[in-house]
Design a protein around this motif. Structure first.
Motif, PDB file in Angstrom:
ATOM      1  N   UNK A 477       0.827  -1.214   0.000  1.00 14.66           N
ATOM      2  CA  UNK A 477       0.000   0.000   0.000  1.00 14.66           C
ATOM      3  C   UNK A 477       0.860   1.263   0.000  1.00 14.66           C
ATOM      4  N   UNK A 478       1.906   1.260  -0.834  1.00 17.48           N
ATOM      5  CA  UNK A 478       2.814   2.409  -0.962  1.00 17.48           C
ATOM      6  C   UNK A 478       2.541   3.126  -2.279  1.00 17.48           C
ATOM      7  N   UNK A 479       2.452   4.423  -2.203  1.00 21.27           N
ATOM      8  CA  UNK A 479       2.214   5.272  -3.374  1.00 21.27           C
ATOM      9  C   UNK A 479       3.547   5.476  -4.087  1.00 21.27           C
ATOM     10  N   UNK A 480       3.505   5.649  -5.428  1.00 23.17           N
ATOM     11  CA  UNK A 480       4.725   5.936  -6.184  1.00 23.17           C
ATOM     12  C   UNK A 480       4.673   7.366  -6.689  1.00 23.17           C
ATOM     13  N   UNK A 481       5.771   8.050  -6.525  1.00 26.57           N
ATOM     14  CA  UNK A 481       5.867   9.436  -6.963  1.00 26.57           C
ATOM     15  C   UNK A 481       6.071   9.533  -8.468  1.00 26.57           C
ATOM     16  N   UNK A 482       5.392  10.502  -9.081  1.00 30.62           N
ATOM     17  CA  UNK A 482       5.790  11.005 -10.396  1.00 30.62           C
ATOM     18  C   UNK A 482       6.477  12.335 -10.095  1.00 30.62           C
ATOM     19  N   UNK A 483       7.789  12.304 -10.018  1.00 27.96           N
ATOM     20  CA  UNK A 483       8.522  13.523  -9.677  1.00 27.96           C
ATOM     21  C   UNK A 483       8.401  14.492 -10.838  1.00 27.96           C
ATOM     22  N   UNK A 484       7.780  15.638 -10.579  1.00 32.16           N
ATOM     23  CA  UNK A 484       7.410  16.570 -11.638  1.00 32.16           C
ATOM     24  C   UNK A 484       8.542  17.474 -12.088  1.00 32.16           C
ATOM     25  N   UNK A 485       9.679  17.441 -11.390  1.00 38.87           N
ATOM     26  CA  UNK A 485      10.807  18.230 -11.867  1.00 38.87           C
ATOM     27  C   UNK A 485      11.102  17.803 -13.307  1.00 38.87           C
ATOM     28  N   UNK A 486      11.127  18.743 -14.262  1.00 40.89           N
ATOM     29  CA  UNK A 486      11.264  18.351 -15.672  1.00 40.89           C
ATOM     30  C   UNK A 486      12.560  17.638 -16.009  1.00 40.89           C
ATOM     31  N   UNK A 496       3.765   3.782 -15.708  1.00 40.71           N
ATOM     32  CA  UNK A 496       2.653   4.294 -14.908  1.00 40.71           C
ATOM     33  C   UNK A 496       1.386   3.455 -15.094  1.00 40.71           C
ATOM     34  N   UNK A 497       1.147   2.994 -16.321  1.00 40.04           N
ATOM     35  CA  UNK A 497      -0.058   2.198 -16.573  1.00 40.04           C
ATOM     36  C   UNK A 497       0.001   0.863 -15.832  1.00 40.04           C
ATOM     37  N   UNK A 498       1.194   0.281 -15.763  1.00 40.99           N
ATOM     38  CA  UNK A 498       1.336  -0.978 -15.015  1.00 40.99           C
ATOM     39  C   UNK A 498       1.023  -0.755 -13.539  1.00 40.99           C
ATOM     40  N   UNK A 499       1.510   0.358 -12.991  1.00 42.14           N
ATOM     41  CA  UNK A 499       1.218   0.684 -11.586  1.00 42.14           C
ATOM     42  C   UNK A 499      -0.287   0.827 -11.372  1.00 42.14           C
ATOM     43  N   UNK A 500      -0.957   1.482 -12.299  1.00 42.94           N
ATOM     44  CA  UNK A 500      -2.403   1.663 -12.190  1.00 42.94           C
ATOM     45  C   UNK A 500      -3.117   0.317 -12.232  1.00 42.94           C
ATOM     46  N   UNK A 501      -2.693  -0.555 -13.132  1.00 41.38           N
ATOM     47  CA  UNK A 501      -3.297  -1.892 -13.239  1.00 41.38           C
ATOM     48  C   UNK A 501      -3.150  -2.672 -11.935  1.00 41.38           C
ATOM     49  N   UNK A 502      -2.059  -2.415 -11.209  1.00 42.70           N
ATOM     50  CA  UNK A 502      -1.819  -3.110  -9.943  1.00 42.70           C
ATOM     51  C   UNK A 502      -2.496  -2.421  -8.762  1.00 42.70           C
ATOM     52  N   UNK A 503      -3.215  -1.329  -9.041  1.00 42.63           N
ATOM     53  CA  UNK A 503      -3.928  -0.630  -7.975  1.00 42.63           C
ATOM     54  C   UNK A 503      -3.076   0.319  -7.168  1.00 42.63           C
ATOM     55  N   UNK A 504      -1.914   0.698  -7.699  1.00 45.81           N
ATOM     56  CA  UNK A 504      -1.010   1.602  -6.988  1.00 45.81           C
ATOM     57  C   UNK A 504      -1.389   3.050  -7.300  1.00 45.81           C
ATOM     58  N   UNK A 505      -1.541   3.864  -6.270  1.00 44.75           N
ATOM     59  CA  UNK A 505      -1.763   5.287  -6.463  1.00 44.75           C
ATOM     60  C   UNK A 505      -0.459   5.971  -6.880  1.00 44.75           C
ATOM     61  N   UNK A 506      -0.583   7.027  -7.690  1.00 50.52           N
ATOM     62  CA  UNK A 506       0.564   7.830  -8.100  1.00 50.52           C
ATOM     63  C   UNK A 506       0.386   9.241  -7.563  1.00 50.52           C
ATOM     64  N   UNK A 507       1.484   9.915  -7.274  1.00 51.76           N
ATOM     65  CA  UNK A 507       1.420  11.269  -6.714  1.00 51.76           C
ATOM     66  C   UNK A 507       2.282  12.197  -7.548  1.00 51.76           C
ATOM     67  N   UNK A 508       1.685  13.269  -8.075  1.00 53.15           N
ATOM     68  CA  UNK A 508       2.421  14.239  -8.890  1.00 53.15           C
ATOM     69  C   UNK A 508       3.080  15.243  -7.951  1.00 53.15           C
ATOM     70  N   UNK A 509       4.362  15.048  -7.693  1.00 54.99           N
ATOM     71  CA  UNK A 509       5.098  15.826  -6.689  1.00 54.99           C
ATOM     72  C   UNK A 509       6.114  16.745  -7.346  1.00 54.99           C
ATOM     73  N   UNK A 510       6.061  18.048  -7.083  1.00 60.24           N
ATOM     74  CA  UNK A 510       7.005  18.960  -7.735  1.00 60.24           C
ATOM     75  C   UNK A 510       8.424  18.904  -7.189  1.00 60.24           C
ATOM     76  N   UNK A 511       8.599  18.387  -5.967  1.00 56.78           N
ATOM     77  CA  UNK A 511       9.936  18.400  -5.353  1.00 56.78           C
ATOM     78  C   UNK A 511      10.467  19.835  -5.349  1.00 56.78           C
ATOM     79  N   UNK A 512       9.577  20.781  -5.034  1.00 61.15           N
ATOM     80  CA  UNK A 512       9.908  22.206  -5.129  1.00 61.15           C
ATOM     81  C   UNK A 512      10.883  22.623  -4.040  1.00 61.15           C
ATOM     82  N   UNK A 513      11.888  23.389  -4.440  1.00 57.59           N
ATOM     83  CA  UNK A 513      12.869  23.945  -3.499  1.00 57.59           C
ATOM     84  C   UNK A 513      12.751  25.466  -3.406  1.00 57.59           C
TER      85      UNK A 513
END
Length: 556
Positions: A477-486, A496-513
């Protein structure tokens, strides 16, 4: 061997000698010899060793080095020093404004060993506090690296976006038509752009080259209804001409990759598509419209046939932002400044602050005492800024054995934990996978941060078995980050689609400094769309109450 090559080689020798703290008088002697040879009015390679020794500014020792270089194409001392120096450090020496003294700090104190890591460190403001640096120097180094990256002709999406949108508007103005479209990699929102492909129904006229020059392009020859141009920033621009009647099919043809276009074409055999829009053409093929981001020839057609294409997430779906840094570690703005910006400028409901943990000494990571102090400030700010809410988070280093940085008691004090690898990146696939899985299995891990550690166009990520890591996230039950830093965009959209198929949530994180870093969520959203993410699959598309409930359930 030309004098310039000899001089350049001696300069490198002198720089490496200084880098490795050799006798400063010898360093100065080598630098002086390099300058002298570069200015000689005759080729030194044609001289004998005795004649070289007589040249002003050389002397016997340096002359012997030049003689060895001319005769054997190498200098033994230089070869020895190169063997002691990471290749990435040597590459840094080519960056304008970086001399040996600064590189020693970067290498020995900040533990940065290549240009890609240095560029990312500039984005995270790691150079500001380092000895001999400052904000101005950091920005100059960043610009020099960007210039070098642009010279390769390949660009990360974010670096080309402003130019592409401006060029589109300028071509519309020059051609006096709104039928000008960016297609190809850019329209598919690929993370790396090799060329800008632009489609237009503008009728070719004799003044086309002048119009393109007016738009800031350097046009080449006209081949097969297309003109290949060069832009000042270094990217290739392909301008493709077609008739207004054929614009719908041409947009499809030049947007999707070959696999996508070929499969669609098979569904349209003997079908007249002239005068049809993109939407109408997909309907003629018997399937719903496929968004440009998904046209990669992967699973989009089976999903379309089953009427299961995802309702792709949009930027406005995001309700909050997680994984961000403040002046508590290596950020530019204070915790309150970051929070107020999110509330007032971005109209978000919550902020997850995740300053670095104690092992990240290079980033002013928080020891246990500072963790407690920061959490007290968060509690005070949550009263002051209500109903806006700040979650107590941490970016905990995943140590080499896969454990997290802090005891269980400290980890339990956070609302959520982002677990990330920042050190010892050279690993086999088995080791990297084992390390991540152990961190994922830690009951305090909420989100797996930037799973491969990649830096686009700069540093390949450490190799991992994506399936095993994603499966472990699903099981724990661990979420995976989509690190948004370009520069990162990690998790890669292809997984990402494989993660979704497995029921894993994704988080759009900017990693803003810094405050401006929050805007990177735009790029995270684009790459999430490419991965087929919808708001139902995204952690920070949840409202405040929903995410509070999720974090509480995870902690219990």
């Amino acid at each position: 061997m030309e004098n310039k090559i000899i001089a350049r080689t001696l300069r490198l020798l002198g720089q490496l000698m200084e880098l490795h703290d050799e006798n400063p008088f010898k360093v100065k002697s080598i630098a002086n010899a390099a300058f002298k040879i570069d200015k000689l009015p005759y080729p030194i390679a044609g001289k004998s060793l005795t004649e070289m020794e007589q040249i002003d500014g050389l002397g016997k020792s340096t002359a012997s080095k030049v003689w060895a270089l001319v005769q054997t194409n190498s200098i033994p001392e230089l070869s020895d020093l190169l063997a002691q120096t990471p290749s990435g450090i040597v590459e840094m020496m080519r960056i304008k404004g970086l001399g040996p003294k600064k590189i020693v700090v970067i290498w020995k104190e900040l533990e940065i060993e290549n240009v890609g890591e240095l560029y990312y460190a500039c984005n995270e403001n790691r150079l500001i506090e380092a000895k001999g640096f400052g904000l101005k120097t950091q920005e100059e180094i960043k610009k020099a690296i960007e210039f070098s990256m642009a010279s390769s002709g390949r660009f990360i999406y974010a670096r080309i976006e402003h130019f592409a949108e401006g060029l589109l508007q300028e071509l519309q103005r020059q051609f006096r038509t709104d039928q000008v479209y960016v297609v190809g990699q850019y329209r598919r929102r690929c993370e790396i752009i090799d060329s800008l492909d632009i489609l237009t129904s503008y009728s070719l006229t004799n003044d086309i080259k002048q119009l393109l020059e007016n738009a800031g392009l350097n046009p080449g020859s006209f081949i097969n209804n297309a003109i290949e141009c060069e832009a000042e920033i270094g990217i290739k621009v392909n301008l493709i001409f077609c008739t207004s009647e054929n614009i719908g099919w041409q947009k499809i043809l030049h947007t999707g990759n070959n696999d996508h276009v070929d499969e669609l074409a098979l569904k349209l055999v003997n079908t007249d598509v002239s005068g049809k829009s993109e939407y109408e053409i997909y309907a003629l093929a018997g399937i719903p419209f496929i968004e440009p981001e998904l046209r990669e020839g992967l699973n989009e057609f089976p999903l379309a046939a089953a009427n299961k294409l995802p309702d792709l997430i949009s930027y406005t779906d995001l309700k909050g932002t997680l994984h961000n840094h403040s002046t508590w570690s290596d950020g530019v703005h204070s915790l309150e400044e970051m929070a107020v910006f999110c509330r007032d400028e971005l109209k978000l409901a919550y902020l997850g602050i995740c300053d670095h943990s104690k092992s990240a000494f290079y980033a002013n990571g928080l020891n246990e005492i500072r963790v407690a102090a920061q959490q007290r400030e968060i509690e005070e700010l949550n009263i002051k800024l209500a109903p806006f809410y700040i979650f107590k988070g941490i970016e905990s280093d995943i140590l080499y054995d896969g454990s997290l940085d802090y005891s269980s008691d400290v980890l339990a004090s956070f609302d959520f934990v982002v677990a990330s690898v920042h050190s010892i990146l050279k690993m086999t696939e088995d080791k990297a996978t084992e390390r991540l899985i152990k961190a994922v299995e830690n009951p305090f891990t909420t989100i797996l941060g930037h799973p491969t550690g990649r830096l686009l166009l700069s540093r390949g990520g450490y190799p991992i078995n994506h399936r095993k890591v994603i499966d472990a996230c699903a099981a724990n039950n661990v979420i995976i980050e989509i690190n948004a830093n370009p520069l990162r965009l990690d998790l890669d959209w292809r997984w990402q689609q494989y993660a979704i198929e497995k029921g894993v949530l994704l988080s759009i994180n900017p990693d803003a400094h810094r405050k401006e870093g929050f805007y990177d969520m735009h790029y995270g959203t684009l790459i999430a769309r490419k991965g087929g993410v919808s708001r139902n699959n995204c952690l920070n598309a949840m409202d405040l109450d929903q995410i509070k409930t999720l974090f509480t359930k995870k902690r219990s």
